[in-house]
Design a protein around this motif. Sequence first.
Motif, PDB file in Angstrom:
ATOM      1  N   ASN A 115       0.818  -1.209   0.000  1.00  0.00           N
ATOM      2  CA  ASN A 115       0.000   0.000   0.000  1.00  0.00           C
ATOM      3  C   ASN A 115       0.852   1.259   0.000  1.00  0.00           C
ATOM      4  O   ASN A 115       0.506   2.245  -0.657  1.00  0.00           O
ATOM      5  N   LEU A 116       1.980   1.234   0.709  1.00  0.00           N
ATOM      6  CA  LEU A 116       2.882   2.395   0.696  1.00  0.00           C
ATOM      7  C   LEU A 116       3.402   2.658  -0.711  1.00  0.00           C
ATOM      8  O   LEU A 116       3.450   3.805  -1.160  1.00  0.00           O
ATOM      9  N   LYS A 117       3.784   1.585  -1.408  1.00  0.00           N
ATOM     10  CA  LYS A 117       4.277   1.748  -2.784  1.00  0.00           C
ATOM     11  C   LYS A 117       3.184   2.290  -3.691  1.00  0.00           C
ATOM     12  O   LYS A 117       3.435   3.170  -4.514  1.00  0.00           O
ATOM     13  N   GLU A 118       1.986   1.750  -3.538  1.00  0.00           N
ATOM     14  CA  GLU A 118       0.896   2.236  -4.380  1.00  0.00           C
ATOM     15  C   GLU A 118       0.570   3.696  -4.062  1.00  0.00           C
ATOM     16  O   GLU A 118       0.482   4.526  -4.960  1.00  0.00           O
ATOM     17  N   GLU A 119       0.380   3.991  -2.788  1.00  0.00           N
ATOM     18  CA  GLU A 119      -0.083   5.326  -2.392  1.00  0.00           C
ATOM     19  C   GLU A 119       0.976   6.413  -2.585  1.00  0.00           C
ATOM     20  O   GLU A 119       0.629   7.559  -2.846  1.00  0.00           O
ATOM     21  N   ASN A 120       2.248   6.059  -2.475  1.00  0.00           N
ATOM     22  CA  ASN A 120       3.304   7.064  -2.574  1.00  0.00           C
ATOM     23  C   ASN A 120       4.016   7.102  -3.920  1.00  0.00           C
ATOM     24  O   ASN A 120       4.695   8.084  -4.227  1.00  0.00           O
ATOM     25  N   ILE A 121       3.886   6.053  -4.709  1.00  0.00           N
ATOM     26  CA  ILE A 121       4.597   6.003  -5.986  1.00  0.00           C
ATOM     27  C   ILE A 121       3.619   5.797  -7.151  1.00  0.00           C
ATOM     28  O   ILE A 121       3.464   6.667  -8.003  1.00  0.00           O
ATOM     29  N   LEU A 122       2.952   4.639  -7.180  1.00  0.00           N
ATOM     30  CA  LEU A 122       2.142   4.298  -8.348  1.00  0.00           C
ATOM     31  C   LEU A 122       0.919   5.197  -8.497  1.00  0.00           C
ATOM     32  O   LEU A 122       0.658   5.706  -9.590  1.00  0.00           O
ATOM     33  N   TYR A 123       0.157   5.392  -7.442  1.00  0.00           N
ATOM     34  CA  TYR A 123      -1.053   6.205  -7.575  1.00  0.00           C
ATOM     35  C   TYR A 123      -0.738   7.637  -8.015  1.00  0.00           C
ATOM     36  O   TYR A 123      -1.415   8.153  -8.911  1.00  0.00           O
ATOM     37  N   PRO A 124       0.276   8.307  -7.438  1.00  0.00           N
ATOM     38  CA  PRO A 124       0.605   9.640  -7.958  1.00  0.00           C
ATOM     39  C   PRO A 124       1.010   9.612  -9.436  1.00  0.00           C
ATOM     40  O   PRO A 124       0.682  10.533 -10.188  1.00  0.00           O
ATOM     41  N   MET A 125       1.716   8.547  -9.848  1.00  0.00           N
ATOM     42  CA  MET A 125       2.069   8.416 -11.263  1.00  0.00           C
ATOM     43  C   MET A 125       0.809   8.298 -12.117  1.00  0.00           C
ATOM     44  O   MET A 125       0.724   8.908 -13.186  1.00  0.00           O
ATOM     45  N   CYS A 126      -0.164   7.525 -11.646  1.00  0.00           N
ATOM     46  CA  CYS A 126      -1.420   7.358 -12.381  1.00  0.00           C
ATOM     47  C   CYS A 126      -2.167   8.684 -12.464  1.00  0.00           C
ATOM     48  O   CYS A 126      -2.671   9.052 -13.533  1.00  0.00           O
TER      49      CYS A 126
END
Length: 147
Positions: A115-126
């Motif tokens: 979730n940290l990777k998604e919320e801090n890296i992937l989701y902002p990229m999306c």
Amino acid sequence: MPRLTQILEDHHSRCDDSFAAAEAAVQGKRWQEATAHYQAFHAGMESHFSAEETLLFPTFESATGESGGPTQVMRGEHTQMRALLAAMAEAIEARDADEYAGQAETLLIMMQQHNLKEENILYPMCDSAIPPADGQRLMNEIQQALR
């Protein structure tokens, strides 16, 4: 307009709540309650994984032209978490609180990191890469998928 990925972040929290309720019921050996909470948690996780894998990731990959990288990593982690979910279901079925606790501890660590990777890296990229018109459509589709 809210960020596209806010819906998924909020869903992480709802899944966390279901996870905690199932774990508490297992610890108390309240097996019928544990089963109900676990099934809700498992269904929430599956709908979350599915929304990402069939809606968010392909849209992001189309917008960026990249199909490897972060989405590939997230898909791999989803596969690992699905195996842990299956082991947890077996532990509940067997009414084995110790086995459930061990699998749940491993899953919790993995979910936190994921979730940290998604919320801090992937989701902002999306949020940055997906055009607003696609983002609105996608947000509606994700909201429907997570119900």
